[in-house]
Design an enzyme around this catalytic site. Structure first.
Site, mmCIF file in Angstrom:
data_model
loop_
_atom_site.group_PDB
_atom_site.id
_atom_site.type_symbol
_atom_site.label_atom_id
_atom_site.label_comp_id
_atom_site.label_asym_id
_atom_site.label_seq_id
_atom_site.Cartn_x
_atom_site.Cartn_y
_atom_site.Cartn_z
ATOM 1 C CD GLN A 95 42.880 16.596 7.169
ATOM 2 O OE1 GLN A 95 43.852 16.121 7.161
ATOM 3 N NE2 GLN A 95 42.300 17.608 7.038
ATOM 4 C CG HIS A 101 37.636 18.718 10.352
ATOM 5 N ND1 HIS A 101 38.412 18.496 9.242
ATOM 6 C CD2 HIS A 101 36.815 17.409 10.636
ATOM 7 C CE1 HIS A 101 38.245 17.315 8.807
ATOM 8 N NE2 HIS A 101 37.322 16.719 9.492
#
Length: 114
Positions: A95, A101
């Protein structure tokens, strides 16, 4: 809730432009500025949650909406031969932006070994 230092919160607030493909009261989807595939969109919740490991039962509705939205968007964007979804979580999960997301990739697979 939003984080004033989060780039995705700034996109949700309209402070940073994006190439939107979908928006409702809970979610925003837009083209990735550094695509890994011919079609590469991000689907984000409008509420700031840093990563998937921080979600709870109150997030269930928009998490489900994210997964239902992915195939709909790929179809609308002309992806006909399948797509890939990825949610990176935490540093070991790759990430980079700490606002949950989902990447949705479509088109020829640049990650596939040829």
């Amino acid at each position: 809730m939003s984080d004033p230092n989060c780039i995705f919160c700034k996109i949700v607030a309209g402070q940073i432009p994006c190439k939107k493909v979908y928006e409702d009261s809970e979610l925003l989807a837009f083209h990735d500025i550094h695509p890994w595939a011919p079609v590469h969109v991000l689907i984000i919740p409008k509420v700031h949650v840093a990563m998937l490991s921080e979600v709870d039962e109150t997030h269930e509705k928009w998490l489900g909406k994210m997964l239902l939205l992915a195939p709909k968007l790929m179809k609308e964007l002309g992806v006909t031969n399948g797509f890939r979804t990825v949610i990176n979580t935490g540093p070991d999960g790759g990430q980079e932006v700490y606002h949950l997301h989902m990447h949705v990739f479509g088109g020829p697979r640049p990650w596939a070994k040829g």
